[in-house]
Design a protein around this motif. Structure first.
Motif, PDB file in Angstrom:
ATOM      1  N   GLY A 149       0.825  -1.217   0.000  1.00  0.00           N
ATOM      2  CA  GLY A 149       0.000   0.000   0.000  1.00  0.00           C
ATOM      3  C   GLY A 149       0.849   1.252   0.000  1.00  0.00           C
ATOM      4  O   GLY A 149       0.561   2.210  -0.722  1.00  0.00           O
ATOM      5  N   SER A 150       1.913   1.269   0.809  1.00  0.00           N
ATOM      6  CA  SER A 150       2.776   2.457   0.860  1.00  0.00           C
ATOM      7  C   SER A 150       3.534   2.634  -0.450  1.00  0.00           C
ATOM      8  O   SER A 150       3.757   3.760  -0.896  1.00  0.00           O
ATOM      9  CB  SER A 150       3.735   2.382   2.048  1.00  0.00           C
ATOM     10  OG  SER A 150       4.688   1.357   1.858  1.00  0.00           O
ATOM     11  N   MET A 151       3.908   1.527  -1.093  1.00  0.00           N
ATOM     12  CA  MET A 151       4.586   1.630  -2.392  1.00  0.00           C
ATOM     13  C   MET A 151       3.647   2.230  -3.435  1.00  0.00           C
ATOM     14  O   MET A 151       4.046   3.088  -4.230  1.00  0.00           O
ATOM     15  CB  MET A 151       5.089   0.255  -2.847  1.00  0.00           C
ATOM     16  CG  MET A 151       6.268  -0.258  -2.042  1.00  0.00           C
ATOM     17  SD  MET A 151       6.743  -1.969  -2.408  1.00  0.00           S
ATOM     18  CE  MET A 151       6.923  -1.970  -4.154  1.00  0.00           C
ATOM     19  N   ILE A 152       2.405   1.794  -3.431  1.00  0.00           N
ATOM     20  CA  ILE A 152       1.423   2.310  -4.384  1.00  0.00           C
ATOM     21  C   ILE A 152       1.172   3.795  -4.124  1.00  0.00           C
ATOM     22  O   ILE A 152       1.123   4.605  -5.056  1.00  0.00           O
ATOM     23  CB  ILE A 152       0.102   1.500  -4.296  1.00  0.00           C
ATOM     24  CG1 ILE A 152       0.328   0.091  -4.840  1.00  0.00           C
ATOM     25  CG2 ILE A 152      -1.034   2.194  -5.044  1.00  0.00           C
ATOM     26  CD1 ILE A 152      -0.831  -0.855  -4.636  1.00  0.00           C
ATOM     27  N   MET A 153       1.036   4.170  -2.868  1.00  0.00           N
ATOM     28  CA  MET A 153       0.814   5.575  -2.511  1.00  0.00           C
ATOM     29  C   MET A 153       2.012   6.432  -2.914  1.00  0.00           C
ATOM     30  O   MET A 153       1.853   7.554  -3.403  1.00  0.00           O
ATOM     31  CB  MET A 153       0.545   5.708  -1.013  1.00  0.00           C
ATOM     32  CG  MET A 153      -0.739   5.040  -0.563  1.00  0.00           C
ATOM     33  SD  MET A 153      -2.191   5.707  -1.322  1.00  0.00           S
ATOM     34  CE  MET A 153      -2.350   7.218  -0.424  1.00  0.00           C
ATOM     35  N   SER A 154       3.215   5.880  -2.713  1.00  0.00           N
ATOM     36  CA  SER A 154       4.437   6.603  -3.077  1.00  0.00           C
ATOM     37  C   SER A 154       4.496   6.825  -4.581  1.00  0.00           C
ATOM     38  O   SER A 154       4.832   7.917  -5.049  1.00  0.00           O
ATOM     39  CB  SER A 154       5.647   5.815  -2.592  1.00  0.00           C
ATOM     40  OG  SER A 154       6.831   6.311  -3.158  1.00  0.00           O
ATOM     41  N   GLN A 155       4.169   5.798  -5.346  1.00  0.00           N
ATOM     42  CA  GLN A 155       4.176   5.935  -6.805  1.00  0.00           C
ATOM     43  C   GLN A 155       3.103   6.919  -7.254  1.00  0.00           C
ATOM     44  O   GLN A 155       3.313   7.717  -8.167  1.00  0.00           O
ATOM     45  CB  GLN A 155       3.960   4.577  -7.479  1.00  0.00           C
ATOM     46  CG  GLN A 155       5.166   3.676  -7.406  1.00  0.00           C
ATOM     47  CD  GLN A 155       4.920   2.323  -8.081  1.00  0.00           C
ATOM     48  OE1 GLN A 155       3.793   2.006  -8.431  1.00  0.00           O
ATOM     49  NE2 GLN A 155       5.972   1.552  -8.228  1.00  0.00           N
ATOM     50  N   ALA A 156       1.947   6.869  -6.619  1.00  0.00           N
ATOM     51  CA  ALA A 156       0.869   7.796  -6.969  1.00  0.00           C
ATOM     52  C   ALA A 156       1.284   9.230  -6.680  1.00  0.00           C
ATOM     53  O   ALA A 156       0.996  10.141  -7.455  1.00  0.00           O
ATOM     54  CB  ALA A 156      -0.402   7.438  -6.208  1.00  0.00           C
ATOM     55  N   ALA A 157       1.978   9.430  -5.570  1.00  0.00           N
ATOM     56  CA  ALA A 157       2.447  10.775  -5.222  1.00  0.00           C
ATOM     57  C   ALA A 157       3.474  11.256  -6.233  1.00  0.00           C
ATOM     58  O   ALA A 157       3.470  12.421  -6.644  1.00  0.00           O
ATOM     59  CB  ALA A 157       3.031  10.775  -3.813  1.00  0.00           C
ATOM     60  N   THR A 158       4.367  10.354  -6.673  1.00  0.00           N
ATOM     61  CA  THR A 158       5.385  10.717  -7.660  1.00  0.00           C
ATOM     62  C   THR A 158       4.712  11.102  -8.979  1.00  0.00           C
ATOM     63  O   THR A 158       5.076  12.100  -9.597  1.00  0.00           O
ATOM     64  CB  THR A 158       6.359   9.539  -7.871  1.00  0.00           C
ATOM     65  OG1 THR A 158       6.930   9.171  -6.626  1.00  0.00           O
ATOM     66  CG2 THR A 158       7.461   9.903  -8.851  1.00  0.00           C
ATOM     67  N   VAL A 159       3.758  10.316  -9.428  1.00  0.00           N
ATOM     68  CA  VAL A 159       3.047  10.610 -10.667  1.00  0.00           C
ATOM     69  C   VAL A 159       2.291  11.928 -10.530  1.00  0.00           C
ATOM     70  O   VAL A 159       2.268  12.745 -11.448  1.00  0.00           O
ATOM     71  CB  VAL A 159       2.067   9.443 -11.016  1.00  0.00           C
ATOM     72  CG1 VAL A 159       1.126   9.823 -12.139  1.00  0.00           C
ATOM     73  CG2 VAL A 159       2.843   8.185 -11.396  1.00  0.00           C
ATOM     74  N   ASN A 160       1.704  12.170  -9.405  1.00  0.00           N
ATOM     75  CA  ASN A 160       0.955  13.393  -9.143  1.00  0.00           C
ATOM     76  C   ASN A 160       1.872  14.609  -9.225  1.00  0.00           C
ATOM     77  O   ASN A 160       1.498  15.651  -9.775  1.00  0.00           O
ATOM     78  CB  ASN A 160       0.299  13.291  -7.766  1.00  0.00           C
ATOM     79  CG  ASN A 160      -1.030  13.966  -7.711  1.00  0.00           C
ATOM     80  OD1 ASN A 160      -1.536  14.442  -8.716  1.00  0.00           O
ATOM     81  ND2 ASN A 160      -1.629  14.011  -6.517  1.00  0.00           N
ATOM     82  N   GLN A 161       3.079  14.491  -8.657  1.00  0.00           N
ATOM     83  CA  GLN A 161       4.043  15.607  -8.697  1.00  0.00           C
ATOM     84  C   GLN A 161       4.508  15.858 -10.112  1.00  0.00           C
ATOM     85  O   GLN A 161       4.683  17.003 -10.517  1.00  0.00           O
ATOM     86  CB  GLN A 161       5.240  15.303  -7.799  1.00  0.00           C
ATOM     87  CG  GLN A 161       4.945  15.398  -6.331  1.00  0.00           C
ATOM     88  CD  GLN A 161       6.156  15.004  -5.484  1.00  0.00           C
ATOM     89  OE1 GLN A 161       7.166  14.559  -6.007  1.00  0.00           O
ATOM     90  NE2 GLN A 161       6.003  15.175  -4.173  1.00  0.00           N
ATOM     91  N   GLU A 162       4.708  14.791 -10.893  1.00  0.00           N
ATOM     92  CA  GLU A 162       5.164  14.969 -12.274  1.00  0.00           C
ATOM     93  C   GLU A 162       4.080  15.624 -13.123  1.00  0.00           C
ATOM     94  O   GLU A 162       4.349  16.385 -14.022  1.00  0.00           O
ATOM     95  CB  GLU A 162       5.557  13.614 -12.872  1.00  0.00           C
ATOM     96  CG  GLU A 162       6.857  13.073 -12.311  1.00  0.00           C
ATOM     97  CD  GLU A 162       7.222  11.709 -12.892  1.00  0.00           C
ATOM     98  OE1 GLU A 162       6.586  11.274 -13.857  1.00  0.00           O
ATOM     99  OE2 GLU A 162       8.156  11.112 -12.350  1.00  0.00           O
ATOM    100  N   VAL A 163       2.833  15.299 -12.836  1.00  0.00           N
ATOM    101  CA  VAL A 163       1.717  15.872 -13.587  1.00  0.00           C
ATOM    102  C   VAL A 163       1.601  17.375 -13.295  1.00  0.00           C
ATOM    103  O   VAL A 163       1.326  18.175 -14.170  1.00  0.00           O
ATOM    104  CB  VAL A 163       0.386  15.147 -13.244  1.00  0.00           C
ATOM    105  CG1 VAL A 163      -0.819  15.877 -13.791  1.00  0.00           C
ATOM    106  CG2 VAL A 163       0.422  13.728 -13.762  1.00  0.00           C
TER     107      VAL A 163
END
Length: 165
Positions: A149-163
């Motif tokens: 779950g934390s890995m998925i949240m971390s990836q989502a946060a990274t994608v969100n920042q790139e967007v």
């Protein structure tokens, strides 16, 4: 004759307080067509080899088909068989003087016998897990789910920042 119970001419009493099987057998069609739909004549017994016991029935019993309905593996055959006989004594066939192992079971009694069998059964094929082992397995599973779950949240946060860039 040399076997487990006859050694050099001396008889050794069989010990039924050992691990083995409790079986439920049915004499099919014993009560005829109509009563057979309601009452079923069944035997609760013990054996180290239920299939061999069934073969003995077929070669030594009255001309009716006998089949095994269920078997369970238990740690103390005599103890569990005695408890089951006591539990269902009101359904025992009264006119069989030599055997108290036969029961006339109605559908409710038969369901109760199956339920009792499931309660007494020792699962030989299932791994035995202690309470501590079960708690440890649950903790490992929770940690694993939390990590994923934390890995998925971390990836989502990274994608969100790139967007946002």
């Amino acid at each position: 004759m040399e076997n487990k119970y006859f050694t050099s001419g001396n008889y050794q009493a069989r010990n039924d307080h050992e691990p083995g099987y409790i079986y439920l057998m049915e004499a099919e069609g014993y009560h005829g067509i109509l009563p057979g739909c309601y009452l079923r004549r069944c035997k609760i017994g013990l054996s180290r080899n239920p299939q061999l016991r069934l073969q003995n029935f077929h070669s030594n019993q009255p001309p009716c088909n006998i089949k095994i309905l269920t078997t369970i593996y238990v740690e103390d055959m005599a103890e569990i068989e005695g408890q089951l006989h006591q539990q269902f004594k009101n359904s025992q066939v009264k006119d069989l003087v030599k055997s108290r192992e036969w029961f006339d079971l109605n559908p409710v009694d038969l369901a109760l016998v199956h339920w009792a069998f499931s309660r007494y059964s020792v699962r030989v094929d299932a791994p035995r897990i202690s309470t501590a082992g079960l708690i440890a397995a649950c903790l490992v599973a929770l940690i694993g789910v939390g990590t994923i779950g934390s890995m998925i949240m971390s990836q989502a946060a990274t994608v969100n920042q790139e967007v946002r860039k």
